[in-house]
Design a protein around this motif. Structure first.
Motif, PDB file in Angstrom:
ATOM      1  N   ARG A  28      35.531  31.238  39.823  1.00  0.00           N
ATOM      2  CA  ARG A  28      36.536  31.929  40.627  1.00  0.00           C
ATOM      3  C   ARG A  28      37.953  31.614  40.666  1.00  0.00           C
ATOM      4  O   ARG A  28      38.748  32.389  41.154  1.00  0.00           O
ATOM      5  N   LEU A  29      38.128  30.134  40.510  1.00  0.00           N
ATOM      6  CA  LEU A  29      39.277  29.689  40.887  1.00  0.00           C
ATOM      7  C   LEU A  29      40.224  29.259  39.855  1.00  0.00           C
ATOM      8  O   LEU A  29      41.096  28.453  39.871  1.00  0.00           O
ATOM      9  N   THR A  30      39.955  29.868  38.567  1.00  0.00           N
ATOM     10  CA  THR A  30      40.780  29.749  37.358  1.00  0.00           C
ATOM     11  C   THR A  30      42.015  30.547  37.273  1.00  0.00           C
ATOM     12  O   THR A  30      41.929  31.867  37.460  1.00  0.00           O
ATOM     13  N   LEU A  31      43.283  29.841  37.042  1.00  0.00           N
ATOM     14  CA  LEU A  31      44.329  30.788  37.296  1.00  0.00           C
ATOM     15  C   LEU A  31      44.954  31.157  35.672  1.00  0.00           C
ATOM     16  O   LEU A  31      44.574  30.076  34.998  1.00  0.00           O
ATOM     17  N   ASN A  32      45.253  32.267  35.453  1.00  0.00           N
ATOM     18  CA  ASN A  32      45.781  32.550  34.042  1.00  0.00           C
ATOM     19  C   ASN A  32      47.305  32.256  34.026  1.00  0.00           C
ATOM     20  O   ASN A  32      47.774  31.736  35.131  1.00  0.00           O
ATOM     21  N   CYS A  33      48.019  32.558  32.830  1.00  0.00           N
ATOM     22  CA  CYS A  33      49.219  32.031  32.745  1.00  0.00           C
ATOM     23  C   CYS A  33      50.117  32.994  33.440  1.00  0.00           C
ATOM     24  O   CYS A  33      51.253  32.715  33.768  1.00  0.00           O
ATOM     25  N   ASN A  34      49.804  34.190  34.266  1.00  0.00           N
ATOM     26  CA  ASN A  34      50.446  34.790  35.056  1.00  0.00           C
ATOM     27  C   ASN A  34      50.222  34.290  36.697  1.00  0.00           C
ATOM     28  O   ASN A  34      50.977  34.720  37.618  1.00  0.00           O
ATOM     29  N   GLY A  35      49.663  33.330  36.713  1.00  0.00           N
ATOM     30  CA  GLY A  35      49.184  32.848  38.227  1.00  0.00           C
ATOM     31  C   GLY A  35      48.187  33.552  38.729  1.00  0.00           C
ATOM     32  O   GLY A  35      47.876  33.549  40.225  1.00  0.00           O
ATOM     33  N   TRP A  36      47.260  34.493  38.239  1.00  0.00           N
ATOM     34  CA  TRP A  36      46.318  35.208  38.660  1.00  0.00           C
ATOM     35  C   TRP A  36      44.922  34.527  38.571  1.00  0.00           C
ATOM     36  O   TRP A  36      44.354  34.168  37.631  1.00  0.00           O
TER      37      TRP A  36
END
Length: 376
Positions: free
Chosen positions: A245-253
């Motif tokens: 649940r804690l993985t951020l994508n390149c948008n910071g989401w």
């Protein structure tokens, strides 16, 4: 490409017959000029095989292949007939193309998608199972699921021999999107379950570069895509198999942020980083128990043509018309190759059952097939 093999008018007639499912017309044209099977239309640069596969006309596909059509011929987009069949979910055509040794690992020119990507984006789980048939040995249901085995090394899904399968399942298309991303986005639970059981990388992220528009954001995991798609069971399955649940994508989401942005309110409590919700227990996909490798290899060796039934050869226990060419281990029923192919690709129980299904309900899918030497 054009057509250098015969009359253009006859070729266009064959294209029309293949597209419209006119078996009589196709057979007549090919009897007159078998080389027409290799014809490519000037307009779309598709062969009759591409048209027949896209429309699901399995008998015409078989006829074209028996008359010399190239099973791996590409159209102007680099797509094969196998990709076309998978796009529209025509699993019987997929089966036929695989028997004639269509190459499953080829990617098209435009998006880098393989037949697996086309099957996943449409949720065609039977096509996915057929595409991986040559990677997974056929085994009884108990062995596939590990029931009764002494150790995990006894399972037919042991990772010692499936490096090629893992590479195929996780092959990224344009932008780094995998088949698992596509199935998760569109909410196809059975496809997500099967892909994960086959070794799909649950932590795969899309590329930070690429030509595909990515509204979710580069660097997104399948869970980000499932959050956008809004399917609760897909999200539960991914989390149960180890998605973070804690993985951020390149948008910071986070996946939680994606769910909020796309107004998937039913997912917010599940995807909240502090969520303590319990997750269901999901079994292995029941599509794994289909003994496809065995029966496809038998069909390749003996051909699709059934033997002519005579007095000293038993009739198929299913159709009661064609001669038996295979027998099932376990129940001992004898079948013709066509009925065996059909049953091996259709018999399964629901994959959404919590817990392992009863072996009796699995039916014929847990059986192995062997060639009947007396009938060949």
């Amino acid at each position: 490409m054009g057509n250098s093999l015969g009359c253009s008018a006859s070729g266009e007639r064959l294209v029309s017959a293949a597209r419209d499912g006119d078996l009589v017309e196709a057979r007549m044209l090919l009897e007159f000029n078998p080389s027409l099977a290799k014809y490519s239309t000037f307009r779309g640069l598709n062969s009759p095989l591409h048209f027949a596969a896209a429309k699901g006309h399995n008998e015409i596909v078989t006829l074209l292949l028996e008359n010399g059509a190239d099973v791996n011929l590409r159209n102007y987009c680099g797509q094969t007939a196998l990709m076309q069949a998978c796009r529209y979910g025509h699993w019987e055509v997929v089966q036929t193309l695989l028997i004639f040794r269509s190459v499953v690992t080829r990617a098209d020119y435009l998006t880098g998608r393989t037949a697996l990507h086309f099957a996943a984006v449409g949720g065609h789980v039977r096509c996915i199972r057929l595409l991986v048939a040559d990677f997974i040995p056929s085994a009884p249901y108990e062995v596939i699921t590990g029931v009764g085995s002494k150790s995990s090394s006894d399972s037919s899904l042991d990772r010692r021999h499936d490096h090629a399968l893992t590479k195929f399942i996780n092959k990224p298309a344009d932008g780094g999107i995998t088949a698992l991303h596509m199935a998760a986005l569109n909410g196809y639970f059975d496809c997500v379950q099967l892909l994960l059981d086959l070794g799909a990388n649950i932590s795969a992220v899309t590329f930070q570069y690429g030509t595909s528009a990515n509204l979710i954001g580069a660097g997104s995991t399948p869970l980000h895509y499932a959050a956008c798609g809004g399917n609760l069971k897909c999200c539960q399955m991914l989390l149960a198999r180890g998605a973070s649940r804690l993985t951020l994508n390149c948008n910071g989401w986070l996946p939680y942020d994606v769910a909020k942005i796309w107004r998937r309110r039913c997912l917010e409590s599940l995807l909240n980083p502090n969520s303590e919700l319990s997750l269901p227990v999901f079994p292995l996909s029941n599509y794994l128990s289909l003994p496809l490798m065995s029966i496809l290899n038998i069909a390749r060796e003996s051909g699709l043509q059934s033997l002519i039934a005579v007095d000293d050869i038993d009739l198929c226990a299913v159709c009661l018309e064609r001669a038996c060419s295979v027998a099932s281990e376990g129940c001992g029923h004898e079948l013709c190759i066509q009925c065996a192919l059909y049953l091996c690709s259709t018999s399964n129980t629901s994959s959404e059952i919590v817990g392992l299904p009863d072996r009796r309900s699995a039916g014929i899918e847990w059986l192995l097939y062997r060639q009947r030497s007396s009938a060949l």
